[in-house]
Design a protein around this motif. Sequence first.
Motif, mmCIF file in Angstrom:
data_model
loop_
_atom_site.group_PDB
_atom_site.id
_atom_site.type_symbol
_atom_site.label_atom_id
_atom_site.label_comp_id
_atom_site.label_asym_id
_atom_site.label_seq_id
_atom_site.Cartn_x
_atom_site.Cartn_y
_atom_site.Cartn_z
ATOM 1 N N ALA A 64 0.839 -1.215 0.000
ATOM 2 C CA ALA A 64 0.000 0.000 0.000
ATOM 3 C C ALA A 64 0.868 1.256 0.000
ATOM 4 O O ALA A 64 1.831 1.363 0.766
ATOM 5 C CB ALA A 64 -0.913 -0.008 1.221
ATOM 6 N N THR A 65 0.515 2.196 -0.866
ATOM 7 C CA THR A 65 1.308 3.428 -0.960
ATOM 8 C C THR A 65 0.533 4.603 -0.361
ATOM 9 O O THR A 65 -0.682 4.545 -0.174
ATOM 10 C CB THR A 65 1.633 3.770 -2.432
ATOM 11 O OG1 THR A 65 0.408 3.828 -3.140
ATOM 12 C CG2 THR A 65 2.550 2.728 -3.054
ATOM 13 N N MET A 66 1.274 5.673 -0.082
ATOM 14 C CA MET A 66 0.671 6.894 0.441
ATOM 15 C C MET A 66 -0.252 7.496 -0.611
ATOM 16 O O MET A 66 -0.002 7.383 -1.807
ATOM 17 C CB MET A 66 1.757 7.924 0.770
ATOM 18 C CG MET A 66 2.680 7.502 1.870
ATOM 19 S SD MET A 66 1.812 7.353 3.426
ATOM 20 C CE MET A 66 1.337 9.047 3.738
ATOM 21 N N ARG A 109 3.216 2.996 2.564
ATOM 22 C CA ARG A 109 2.743 3.403 3.894
ATOM 23 C C ARG A 109 3.642 2.857 4.997
ATOM 24 O O ARG A 109 3.803 3.473 6.038
ATOM 25 C CB ARG A 109 1.289 2.954 4.108
ATOM 26 C CG ARG A 109 0.286 3.881 3.445
ATOM 27 C CD ARG A 109 -1.002 4.017 4.257
ATOM 28 N NE ARG A 109 -1.672 2.762 4.469
ATOM 29 C CZ ARG A 109 -2.597 2.252 3.670
ATOM 30 N NH1 ARG A 109 -2.966 2.908 2.586
ATOM 31 N NH2 ARG A 109 -3.166 1.109 3.936
ATOM 32 N N THR A 110 4.232 1.670 4.772
ATOM 33 C CA THR A 110 5.132 1.107 5.790
ATOM 34 C C THR A 110 6.310 2.053 6.043
ATOM 35 O O THR A 110 6.742 2.234 7.178
ATOM 36 C CB THR A 110 5.675 -0.270 5.356
ATOM 37 O OG1 THR A 110 6.030 -0.197 3.989
ATOM 38 C CG2 THR A 110 4.671 -1.368 5.561
ATOM 39 N N GLU A 111 6.822 2.680 4.975
ATOM 40 C CA GLU A 111 7.955 3.592 5.163
ATOM 41 C C GLU A 111 7.501 4.888 5.853
ATOM 42 O O GLU A 111 8.207 5.427 6.707
ATOM 43 C CB GLU A 111 8.629 3.928 3.819
ATOM 44 C CG GLU A 111 9.858 4.800 4.052
ATOM 45 C CD GLU A 111 10.779 4.914 2.842
ATOM 46 O OE1 GLU A 111 10.268 4.900 1.703
ATOM 47 O OE2 GLU A 111 12.000 5.026 3.050
ATOM 48 N N PHE A 112 6.302 5.369 5.502
ATOM 49 C CA PHE A 112 5.814 6.591 6.151
ATOM 50 C C PHE A 112 5.552 6.314 7.643
ATOM 51 O O PHE A 112 5.759 7.179 8.487
ATOM 52 C CB PHE A 112 4.544 7.105 5.450
ATOM 53 C CG PHE A 112 4.400 8.597 5.568
ATOM 54 C CD1 PHE A 112 5.204 9.443 4.817
ATOM 55 C CD2 PHE A 112 3.491 9.162 6.447
ATOM 56 C CE1 PHE A 112 5.094 10.832 4.939
ATOM 57 C CE2 PHE A 112 3.380 10.536 6.578
ATOM 58 C CZ PHE A 112 4.189 11.374 5.822
ATOM 59 N N HIS A 113 5.129 5.110 7.934
ATOM 60 C CA HIS A 113 4.937 4.726 9.342
ATOM 61 C C HIS A 113 6.279 4.795 10.084
ATOM 62 O O HIS A 113 6.350 5.267 11.228
ATOM 63 C CB HIS A 113 4.345 3.318 9.411
ATOM 64 C CG HIS A 113 4.033 2.868 10.804
ATOM 65 N ND1 HIS A 113 4.764 1.904 11.456
ATOM 66 C CD2 HIS A 113 3.090 3.272 11.682
ATOM 67 C CE1 HIS A 113 4.272 1.738 12.680
ATOM 68 N NE2 HIS A 113 3.259 2.546 12.837
#
Length: 441
Positions: A64-66, A109-113
């Motif tokens: 999943a992406t931002m 989203r994992t990286e933004f988290h």
Amino acid sequence: MIIKPSIRQTGAASEVLDILGVGFGPSNLAIAIARQEMAPELSTLFLERRATFGWHELMLFDTATMQVNFLKDLVSFRNPRSHFTFVNFLHNQERLASFTNLQTLFPRRTEFHQYLSWCAAHFDGRVRYGTTATEIETVLHNGELLFRVSAEGPNGPEHHLARNISYCGGLRPRIPFPVAGEGRVSHGYNLLRDIENHAPDSHYAVVGAGQSAAEITELLYQRGARVTAIASRFGYMPADDSPFVNEIFDPEQVDVLFQTPDEMRSKIFEMHAATNYSGVDLDLLKSLYAEWYHDKVCGKNRFDFKRMTRVISATHTDSGVCLEVEDGLKSTRSTLTVDHLICATGFEPRSVLDLFTEDLCRRVRMHESGAPVFDRNYALDMELDPGLAVYAPHMSERQHGLTATLLSNMAVRSGEIVESIVARRARPFTTRPEREIANAG
Ligand SMILES: Cc1cc2nc3c(=O)[nH]c(=O)nc-3n(C[C@H](O)[C@H](O)[C@H](O)COP(=O)(O)OP(=O)(O)OC[C@H]3O[C@@H](n4cnc5c(N)ncnc54)[C@H](O)[C@@H]3O)c2cc1C
């Protein structure tokens, strides 16, 4: 008319906070950063229900992406030179060059988290994790009218005194039809926890037509499931992130929308619904279609799309969950039994009014729509001493626009809130509340 509060006297020596934050998700994290950079003299404490920092972890699917450009991080639009930019985070993790090679503005989203968790770790000393705020009231403390926030923490009940409350309790999952029984129906919000116990080849119904519904369908499909998608639309519709339309998320538009008459504002939101969660990222939509087509070629037929259909009710049975559905094209009702039902049916903002005492609730000005009224700086319009305020920015979509529940404008908005608190603090109000109350009514 000023309503007299039922005021309790407290005299205990206790720190009086300039800002007591309820919730420590991205909104209050952005406020913690803005306060550190703009007004470090303000004392703060944040109460967070979770045991550690987290950002919708049970929907952090690997792919999943931002939905928002990474430059709309917690600070860049307010202070691009901040320590807390996404770019500085990448630099800190020694990934700036490789991230650049990805040539994307939309990280996973994992990286933004990871980025949000990295920012949050800087404030560990000012956050009480595992602590749920349960009630907000006003009290007289050594002659000063203050908010008293009660909470349930790891060591039992606790109480905090503050002049300003920043309530950023986020969104609550919503299921818009009755569900009888439990165990086989989940909101997508808890998906990664709930599917742990499901057989990967289960038959799922996924209700909803927005970004989450499409992401969930893809995830289940890739796990080997059979998926019946149920949508009240003809098909998944692409999210519109084209540049002219995307200006609706610009910080400058908050002023424009705030001043726009109610009727016109509602019209604008209706026209731009596809810019928000209800649209699906076009790449995802195409890849879902390609996977479904490939399955068809292979004779597997694991995907079924029930268009223009709405769920009337869901009932647990011995063998699964039975859905009553209404086909809008044929105007007929029928039943469908699946192993599990996943509701990607959206969210609604948690309300700070749920924590207010009755007396405090009565002091909030309400709009005819039933929503509370906010000032331009996201503070509730309340009959209260002007030195006190409750900010609840995620509840103000009606007045401030679609960014209220999103990340897009957090950098600028948090600066506006901190500035507003600094301005309130400058007002002399030591014993004024008592006088005002004595003269009232
Ligand atoms: C799966 C998903 C993906 C998303 N992706 C994007 C995106 O790409 N771009 C975008 O702009 N927006 C996105 N959003 C929208 C989302 O609202 C924002 O990303 C962001 O989470 C809002 O931050 P917040 O701090 O207001 O709320 P939240 O992140 O929900 O945080 C609220 C916090 O308050 C805590 N809390 C609530 N009540 C209490 C209480 N009484 N006491 C103590 N603590 C409490 C909760 O535990 C929670 O940690 C997404 C939302 C979801 C669900």
